[in-house]
Design a protein around this motif. Structure first.
Motif, PDB file in Angstrom:
ATOM      1  N   ALA A  27     -16.244   9.922 -72.348  1.00  0.00           N
ATOM      2  CA  ALA A  27     -17.051  10.647 -71.372  1.00  0.00           C
ATOM      3  C   ALA A  27     -16.310  10.656 -70.045  1.00  0.00           C
ATOM      4  O   ALA A  27     -15.905   9.601 -69.554  1.00  0.00           O
ATOM      5  CB  ALA A  27     -18.424   9.985 -71.217  1.00  0.00           C
ATOM      6  N   LEU A  63     -16.522  14.235 -73.809  1.00  0.00           N
ATOM      7  CA  LEU A  63     -17.729  14.699 -73.124  1.00  0.00           C
ATOM      8  C   LEU A  63     -17.394  14.942 -71.662  1.00  0.00           C
ATOM      9  O   LEU A  63     -16.569  14.230 -71.081  1.00  0.00           O
ATOM     10  CB  LEU A  63     -18.851  13.660 -73.201  1.00  0.00           C
ATOM     11  CG  LEU A  63     -19.345  13.188 -74.561  1.00  0.00           C
ATOM     12  CD1 LEU A  63     -20.470  12.181 -74.373  1.00  0.00           C
ATOM     13  CD2 LEU A  63     -19.806  14.349 -75.414  1.00  0.00           C
ATOM     14  N   ILE A 104     -19.355  14.973 -68.066  1.00  0.00           N
ATOM     15  CA  ILE A 104     -20.598  14.651 -67.359  1.00  0.00           C
ATOM     16  C   ILE A 104     -20.308  14.778 -65.868  1.00  0.00           C
ATOM     17  O   ILE A 104     -19.507  14.017 -65.320  1.00  0.00           O
ATOM     18  CB  ILE A 104     -21.082  13.223 -67.683  1.00  0.00           C
ATOM     19  CG1 ILE A 104     -21.106  12.972 -69.190  1.00  0.00           C
ATOM     20  CG2 ILE A 104     -22.455  12.978 -67.088  1.00  0.00           C
ATOM     21  CD1 ILE A 104     -21.464  11.549 -69.566  1.00  0.00           C
ATOM     22  N   LYS A 106     -26.298   9.775 -65.978  1.00  0.00           N
ATOM     23  CA  LYS A 106     -24.997   9.412 -66.547  1.00  0.00           C
ATOM     24  C   LYS A 106     -25.117   8.116 -67.346  1.00  0.00           C
ATOM     25  O   LYS A 106     -24.557   7.974 -68.439  1.00  0.00           O
ATOM     26  CB  LYS A 106     -23.960   9.251 -65.435  1.00  0.00           C
ATOM     27  CG  LYS A 106     -23.562  10.554 -64.755  1.00  0.00           C
ATOM     28  CD  LYS A 106     -22.386  10.350 -63.817  1.00  0.00           C
ATOM     29  CE  LYS A 106     -21.942  11.675 -63.198  1.00  0.00           C
ATOM     30  NZ  LYS A 106     -20.704  11.552 -62.419  1.00  0.00           N
ATOM     31  N   MET A 118     -15.887   5.583 -70.445  1.00  0.00           N
ATOM     32  CA  MET A 118     -16.366   6.441 -69.355  1.00  0.00           C
ATOM     33  C   MET A 118     -15.333   6.450 -68.248  1.00  0.00           C
ATOM     34  O   MET A 118     -14.884   5.387 -67.805  1.00  0.00           O
ATOM     35  CB  MET A 118     -17.703   5.910 -68.822  1.00  0.00           C
ATOM     36  CG  MET A 118     -18.228   6.631 -67.589  1.00  0.00           C
ATOM     37  SD  MET A 118     -18.834   8.287 -67.974  1.00  0.00           S
ATOM     38  CE  MET A 118     -18.983   8.983 -66.313  1.00  0.00           C
TER      39      MET A 118
END
Length: 885
Positions: A323, A552, A554, A606, A622
């Motif tokens: 992410a 991903l 975000i 998030k 992340m």
């Protein structure tokens, strides 16, 4: 009465006089300082105790106690040294991780300007209270959440909190009687300021509405309050430790019982059982893990990835979901003009990145210049004149590249003009600014007046297309305005922020009348601006997909911008759309896991997205650089922060910091992670196969006529040699060339999964068969069979270690063959050096016996090579399906 109304009424009650000193002191006493709470420090002994609670460490502690009981101080010393080193490293890493919340304080202003008793004062930011009247200027950090009551061309950078790359225009709270102030649907975002944001331009007065833990910064700190989670490697090793503890105790109890049943002395069998406990536990495992992680961390540092927590090295190899934030991570983090259009039909694209003058403006294959396209030059010159930003060239200090002061959007316009060849400094000298109508959030445009020769002036207006492309601002045919509006919509769909620019030359306008200045202008054209993707981002996303990692996006940015960036980089899959987090009343777990792009995400969302994937069994990495990313960075299995443009909060919350801010470095680090995990499994195969063989020899030996196949001291000696340097050297094996072309291992898979425990049993059976075969042959021929078994067990294990190499040859990891040769020399010393023979109870072997045992030991090497040809999974355990990415 709504909360917004109450805060607004409070603002007007206090007016320009602000609070009194007495009232401010009362509120400070009641509400506490405007600071984040400091977490209570964990005592050193408690940190150490938490490290020692690990099951594998507990087994090692028991083994150390047992070896001390047997008087084997050498083996006990090695085990205790491993425990001390690993505990020290773990405690040191914990201390660093706890600095994350403390780093939030670095973003709040150390001082703030407030109005007290009708006078402006400068106070410590910790003394700011609810109701204080803040005085804000360019470059200042907002010390607390506040509502604006007065604003002049105020522009605020909220990227650290929201992730949106474009600074936000702010205006004062509307009057109480106005519809917007009383509308329950109004969120006050146009006048609300958040703690930790930065004033880019303009000035303002604001009334404080929340301080400390109640502010935006405080809410993020609360999200980070939970401790770091166990990494996949730590969870797997916990399971291995428990399994080893149970197996070791049960089997050694069986050996003890069988020995006593055969009439062996209690003392001898107790010592033998203790020795087998030590043999069953690969005490080098923590050392191997630590060394593999440390070497991986050092290699990552050489590739611009700085590891803050050693277990994070391996975690990257387990990642199934990556992410990432958009601004500064997938994109350059710098606004750049990307397209322009003029009413004469000129449409151009602009190349180059950043604020540097390099780049070009092209129409198809034609490079435009001032003499080829006067309209484009006129448009960019107007954009450079109606502009308050300043570009700064590289210097010998901290600015290694071109940088900007002021609004990033205006800086992008200046850079575009320079790329086109416009002499910006000459324009300022020839056409000085005489007057201006500043930009504000209501008008959404800015107008400047510049001197021309002969007493004439040039009026230039720059702003949002909907505020410029209309009558009476423009004096253009309807067809021209309609075409401009259509082109502006096209640019907006492409994720560009569009500015319309109009101008007009006049003889004697009233410079004090904005309405007169901003009418009957001629349209110069449109300029589209964006934060462009990094050149390496698309290749990084492709590499993730090749490795079976789901990417991903975000971001807190606009959905249209997120869609364009995600589509360009290959993140947005066909048939999927961007999720606007503002429309989510609750984070639907299934919808979250199915989506690939999230826009307008706040820190809480998030965090929820990361948690949704983790709860589904994914291992989540992340990446981010802002304060708004910090909670998700901390909660993810591994947090990755940008080192250059990242905030200190993000860096402290992360496990890995990218010194070069390149997302591609994450892929390189993931390769190192897979290498580390493969080497740990390689050692487990080697170490546990040897340990299981030692137990099997002690269990089966008496059944085939060998009363006590090995003495306790012989078991400990073999264990020390085989699990020592050779085992640790296995942690330095190079990476498999195909490591990043395979999907990540299933997150729920045990470290002994994927057929590893079956391989351990097969190789262990070969080692025990060779050892028992040699012992039986020696026993039948009247040779020193126990010494032969001692030598065969050790050398066969070393042969397995040599065959465990990831690549043949000695250049890739010369430490392993050297360690094996050293261990073999010590094994021979146990047979031929008198002091060691007395300690171990061995006898020297003849050259023939030595040759025969050594020859049979090669079967261990051959067995492991052949075992690699066997599929790693049985039909009952199908190969894991590659994730749809």
């Amino acid at each position: 009465m709504s909360a917004i109304e109450e805060r607004t009424r409070s603002a007007y009650r206090h007016g320009a006089a602000g609070l009194s000193s007495a009232e401010a002191a009362r509120r400070l006493e009641a509400d506490g300082p405007n600071a984040l709470p400091v977490a209570r420090r964990v005592r050193l002994w408690r940190r150490v105790l938490m490290q020692l609670r690990d099951p594998l460490v507990a087994v090692l502690l028991v083994a150390a106690a047992l070896t001390i009981g047997t008087g084997d101080w050498t083996d006990a010393g090695v085990i205790l040294l491993v425990i001390v080193v690993n505990t020290s490293v773990g405690v040191a890493q914990e201390v660093k991780a706890e600095q994350a919340i403390a780093a939030l304080g670095t973003l709040t202003a150390p001082h703030a300007r407030v109005v007290r008793d009708g006078q402006q004062r400068q106070i410590a930011s910790a003394e700011v209270v609810v109701g204080d009247l803040l005085v804000l200027g360019e470059g200042e950090i907002v010390p607390a959440d506040a509502d604006l009551v007065e604003a002049a061309a105020l522009l605020v950078d909220e990227s650290a909190l929201t992730g949106e790359s474009v600074p936000v225009d702010k205006g004062a709270v509307p009057e109480i009687e106005s519809d917007s102030a009383s509308d329950p649907e109004s969120d006050g975002s146009g006048w609300a300021l958040s703690a930790g944001t930065v004033v880019v331009r303009g000035r303002g007065l604001a009334v404080v509405t929340a301080t400390g833990t109640q502010s935006a910064m405080g809410r993020i700190a609360a999200l980070m309050a939970s401790g770091p989670v166990l990494t996949p490697l730590q969870r797997r090793l916990v399971g291995v430790g428990r399994a080893l503890a149970i197996v070791a105790v049960v089997l050694c109890a069986v050996v003890l019982a069988l020995g006593l049943a055969r009439g062996q002395s209690v003392e001898l069998m107790v010592v033998t059982a203790i020795s087998l406990v030590v043999a069953a536990v690969p005490e080098s495992l923590p050392a191997v893990v630590t060394l593999a992680l440390a070497l991986g961390a050092r290699r990552m540092a050489g590739r611009q990835a700085l590891v803050r927590r050693l277990p994070a090295v391996e975690t990257l190899g387990s990642v199934t979901v990556l992410a990432t934030d958009k601004t500064g991570t997938l994109t350059e983090g710098v606004m750049v003009a990307r397209a322009l259009w003029t009413p004469s039909g000129g449409a151009a694209t602009i190349s180059g990145t950043g604020y540097a003058p390099e780049g070009s403006i092209t129409r198809g294959q034609l490079t435009l210049s001032a003499e080829h396209d006067a309209d484009a030059a006129d448009l960019l010159a107007a954009a450079a004149m109606c502009n308050d930003a300043i570009l700064r060239p590289p210097d010998d200090g901290q600015n290694a590249a071109w940088s900007a002061l002021g609004d990033p959007t205006e800086a992008a316009l200046l850079a575009a003009a320079r790329k086109f060849g416009v002499d910006v400094s000459m324009l300022a000298e020839r056409h000085p600014r005489l007057a201006e109508v500043p930009f504000d959030s209501d008008r959404r445009r800015m107008t400047t007046v510049h001197a021309l020769s002969g007493g004439a002036v040039r009026v230039i207006c720059k702003g949002a297309p909907e505020t410029v492309l209309r009558f009476p601002v423009l004096d253009e045919p309807r067809a021209v305005i309609d075409e401009a509006l259509r082109r502006a919509e096209d640019y907006a769909r492409d994720g560009l922020r569009v500015l319309a620019i109009a101008q007009s030359d006049r003889l004697s306008p009233d410079l004090t009348d904005p309405a007169q200045l901003e009418q009957s202008l001629r349209l110069s054209g449109l300029i589209g601006i964006m934060d462009p993707p990094r050149a390496s981002a698309a290749a990084t996303v492709a590499a993730c997909r090749s490795a079976g990692i789901v990417p991903l996006l975000i971001t807190g940015d606009h959905p249209a911008t997120a869609r364009v960036i995600a589509a360009d980089l290959g993140i947005l899959e066909p048939g999927t759309d961007v999720v606007d987090c503002r429309e989510l009343s609750a984070m639907d777990q299934a919808a979250v896991r199915a989506a690939r792009v999230f826009a307008r995400a706040v820190p809480e969302q998030k965090l929820a997205i990361v948690e949704a994937h983790r709860s589904a069994g994914d291992v989540v990495a992340m990446t981010g650089d802002g304060v708004n990313d910090a909670p998700a960075l901390r909660r993810a299995d591994i947090g990755v922060a940008m080192g250059r443009r990242g905030t200190e909060v993000a860096r402290q919350a992360a496990d890995l910091v990218l010194a070069d801010d390149e997302l591609g470095t994450v892929v390189a680090a993931a390769e190192e992670g897979r290498r580390v995990y493969a080497n740990i499994r390689r050692f487990l195969l080697y170490g546990l196969a040897g340990g299981s063989a030692e137990i099997a020899v002690m269990l089966v030996g008496p059944a085939v006529g060998l009363a006590l196949p090995l003495l306790p001291s012989q078991i400990l000696w073999i264990n020390l040699l085989t699990h020592g340097l050779p085992g640790v050297a296995l942690g330095s094996e190079p990476v498999d060339p195909d490591a990043m072309s395979r999907p990540p291992r299933p997150p729920a898979e045990s470290v002994l999964g994927a057929g590893l425990w079956q391989r351990i049993l097969r190789i262990g059976a070969v080692i025990s068969a060779v050892t028992l075969g040699v012992a039986l042959w020696g026993h039948a021929t009247g040779r020193p069979w126990q010494s032969m078994a001692f030598f065969a067990l050790g050398t066969t294990q070393l042969a397995v270690g040599l065959a465990s190499r990831a690549r043949p040859g000695t250049r890739s990891n010369p430490l392993l063959p050297i360690a094996i040769l050293g261990a073999l020399a010590l094994q021979l010393a146990g047979l031929y050096l008198a002091p060691l023979r007395d300690l171990l109870g061995t006898q020297p072997l003849t050259a023939f016996e030595l040759l025969m045992v050594g020859g049979l030991s090669i079967l261990g090497y051959i067995a492991l090579k052949l075992d690699r040809l066997i599929p790693s999974r049985s039909p009952a355990e199908p190969e894991p399906t590659r994730r749809h990415v």
